[in-house]
Design an enzyme around this catalytic site. Structure first.
Site, short mmCIF file in Angstrom:
data_model
loop_
_atom_site.label_atom_id
_atom_site.label_comp_id
_atom_site.label_asym_id
_atom_site.label_seq_id
_atom_site.Cartn_x
_atom_site.Cartn_y
_atom_site.Cartn_z
N LEU A 141 28.11 43.73 49.96
CA LEU A 141 29.31 42.39 50.46
C LEU A 141 28.47 40.68 49.58
CD1 LEU A 141 30.27 41.01 54.03
CD2 LEU A 141 32.11 42.29 51.68
N CYS A 142 27.33 40.79 49.11
CA CYS A 142 27.20 40.21 48.64
C CYS A 142 26.74 40.24 46.79
CB CYS A 142 25.66 39.44 48.35
SG CYS A 142 24.29 40.94 48.97
N THR A 143 27.15 41.59 46.25
CA THR A 143 27.07 41.82 45.36
C THR A 143 28.27 41.32 44.70
OG1 THR A 143 25.83 44.07 46.17
CG2 THR A 143 27.37 43.91 43.50
#
Ligand SMILES: [Zn+2]
Lengths: 450, 187
Positions: free
Chosen positions: A211-213
């Site tokens: 998700l952080c990507t």
């Protein structure tokens, strides 16, 4: 004087060569003759699950292979993007249910065939609906749907007291699947071949991006689409669930993904890629569908008629570089929770749940201590966590027969610990419980008194 | 499997006609393999005292549940954070879907409750279980990390000024503003 063959006779001429004549490669109980051909028409009921690219092919091939009683189930409506390969559909059909249009088109072209369409989810149908089919042909693109149909088909399977599968309760499935230039066709005969669940590891888990990507460092068009789908949607539509089957929702995600791609200078976001990423679909190729469907329908015919040995049991096709096909015979998992026999346990109707749990400790095939018991998704007794133990504790003093609805025989599952080579291991076991003295329809008045 | 099944179908069709006349629908038996595996995971949970599980839909609906985490060390010590778990019928082929219900100032959890935890996404494997996930979530509170940011601002503050990050976390947990965002009290 020899009569001209009628249209009907000439249509089935090739099929007759298979069904009316003996041969060296036929199955052991093969009895060729007109009776077999007629029985195929009369009693060969096939359900096609899915009316997409593969489903359209399956319906057409089944109708042309002598099956007369077909039904098809699909919850989708026709979209413009389907028209390149879902050859039964026309531009004026856009927006109509796939199952209904597919059934109508095949019936128009192949006389004598009757196809009943079902425009609904596979979960909407009762078990009885599935029980009436001789064979179920799967033209699906999701693991979830395959797993569901597999569990339904395997739920009909019964075993005798020697743990041998009862052939007459087995519901054969023929499963096809395609992704681009690759595909598979397989035969699943519960109790004989592995079921879908025995070999679920054949399907690689879907690739998921961190998700952080997605939030911080998108690099591909797919990242932008997943950002819109997984993060932006929730931010804007507080609480409203995203529905991948709603075209409005899909358009919204496409628009947001486009904005994000522009912001980061990433090319390649299109509407069809958006659909592909969100629904995890790889673009379909018409010829792959045709090849896989042909293999599936041939197996269906072979299972039904015995006119030849069936595929055993998994065919893979790859047309991407050159052309490769390979057949692998997978073996079933004897402990499979879905298709395996489980452990047979005979009980008196008076045995309480607590007593039953004690019995599992001593059962030579189980030696299962501290067992938690579930029945059809219901928790009868859970040893842990404390909150569930408390909620289920009152069941301990109730007869198991009463807890499972006074059914003469059924499957329950037990989770507990066994000791193997001085090592404690936890395990989940399928148990076939049969109540003594209760036959066929349970006698509700006396069952609880013994 | 080589046999003529059509005769079997014929017999069954006849039986079915008889059975339909005799009585109505039989019972429905549907239990997914995922549900069974989840039952196993749940019955084998081994949680630290700081973690709690509850089942808002009762004992027969375990595919959706809630986990409450009360960290007893680190920046978030003393706070209470709730997570919802949604488990698919093909679990453990697919990871559970986890969301943080408590609005929290955290570098790896955004204001919508999305959680950046590798084992929930790219590193999920069917051998992992609910216990592993809960420990992973607990770990996020004891070791928040600025390298996997979902809340960009919080991550930057943690990286550049841990003291300020700590006071921001305290303010948020007490029910106050950090920047423009109001956080509900969760201590
Ligand atoms: Zn199996």
């Amino acid at each position: 004087m020899a009569a001209e063959p009628t249209a009907q006779e000439s249509r089935s001429r090739d099929l007759d060569k298979l069904l009316l004549r003996p041969g060296n490669l036929v199955g052991p109980n093969f009895e060729p003759g007109p009776a077999l051909r007629d029985d195929l028409k009369e009693y060969g009921r096939v359900l096609v699950v899915g009316a997409g690219g593969l489903g359209c092919e399956l319906l057409k091939d089944l109708a042309l292979s002598g099956f007369r009683k077909l039904e098809v189930i699909d919850m989708d409506r026709i979209e413009v993007s389907n028209l390149n390969r879902q050859f039964l559909f026309r531009l004026e059909d856009v927006g109509k249910p796939k199952a209904e249009v597919a059934a109508k088109r095949v019936m128009e072209r192949v006389s004598g065939v009757n196809i009943v369409p079902h425009f609904c989810r596979i979960e909407d149908k009762e078990l009885e609906f599935y029980s009436k089919f001789s064979i179920i042909a799967l033209g699906l693109d999701s693991i979830e749907a395959r797993s569901y149909i597999n569990s339904v088909a395997c739920s009909f399977l019964e075993y005798d007291s020697d743990d041998s599968a009862l052939e007459e309760t087995s519901k054969p499935m023929v499963d096809g699947g395609t992704e681009g230039f690759q595909g598979h066709a397989r035969v699943i005969v519960p109790g004989v071949t592995p079921c879908f669940e025995c070999t679920i590891w054949l399907f690689p888990p879907q690739v998921k991006f961190p998700l952080c990507t997605l939030a911080e460092t998108p690099r591909t068009a797919a990242h932008c689409i997943e950002y819109a789908h997984l993060i932006k949607w929730d931010e804007v539509h507080s609480g409203k669930a995203f529905d991948p089957d709603d075209p409005e929702h899909m358009k919204w995600v496409y628009n947001e993904a486009t904005k994000r791609a522009e912001l980061f200078g990433i090319p390649g976001v299109t509407y069809s890629l958006t659909q592909g990423v969100v629904k995890n679909i790889i673009p379909a190729i018409a010829s792959t569908n045709a090849i896989i469907s042909a293999a599936c329908v041939l197996e269906t015919l072979k299972i039904a008629s015995g006119c030849s040995k069936t595929l055993s049991n998994y065919l893979t096709y790859n047309g991407a570089e050159g052309l490769h096909t390979e057949v692998t015979e997978f073996v079933k998992d004897k402990d499979c929770l879905v298709c395996g026999p489980g452990v047979l346990i005979q009980l008196d109707t008076s045995i309480t749940l607590e007593k039953f749990i004690d019995l599992l400790k001593e059962h030579p095939k189980l030696l299962l201590s501290k067992a938690s018991i579930t029945h059809r998704g219901k928790s009868l007794y859970m040893q842990a966590p404390p909150v569930l133990e408390e909620m289920t504790r009152s069941n301990l003093s109730i007869p198991l027969f009463d807890l499972i609805g006074k059914i003469p025989k059924d499957v329950v599952h037990a989770i507990g610990t066994t000791t193997k080579n001085d090592k404690k291991t936890s395990c989940l076991r399928k148990l076939r419980v049969v109540f003594k003295g209760v036959d066929g329809i349970a006698d509700m008045d006396t069952a609880g008194e013994t | 499997m080589t046999r003529d099944m059509i005769r079997l179908f014929k017999v069954k069709e006849k039986q079915r006609e008889l059975a339909e006349n005799a009585n109505g629908a039989s019972h429905v038996k549907k239990q997914s393999a995922g549900e069974l595996r989840l039952h196993k995971d749940i019955s084998e949970l081994n949680l630290p005292k700081s973690c709690n599980i509850s089942f808002p839909n009762g004992k027969d609906e375990l595919m959706n549940f809630e986990v409450t985490i009360r960290p007893d060390e680190g920046f978030y010590s003393g706070g209470t954070f709730s997570f919802t778990f949604q488990v698919a019928p093909i679990y453990p082929h697919e990871a559970p879907k986890v969301k943080c219900k408590t609005k929290v100032y955290h570098p790896n959890i955004d204001l919508e409750g999305n959680v950046c935890l590798n084992i929930l996404r790219e590193d999920w494997k069917p051998v992992l279980n609910i216990n592993t996930v809960i420990y992973g979530l607990y770990h996020l509170f004891t070791e928040p990390n600025y390298e996997d940011p979902l809340n960009h601002d919080a991550a930057a503050v943690l990286r550049d000024n841990p003291k300020m990050f700590e006071s921001n976390v305290r303010r948020a947990m007490a029910g106050g503003y950090v920047g423009q965002t109001l956080f509900p009290r969760c201590i």
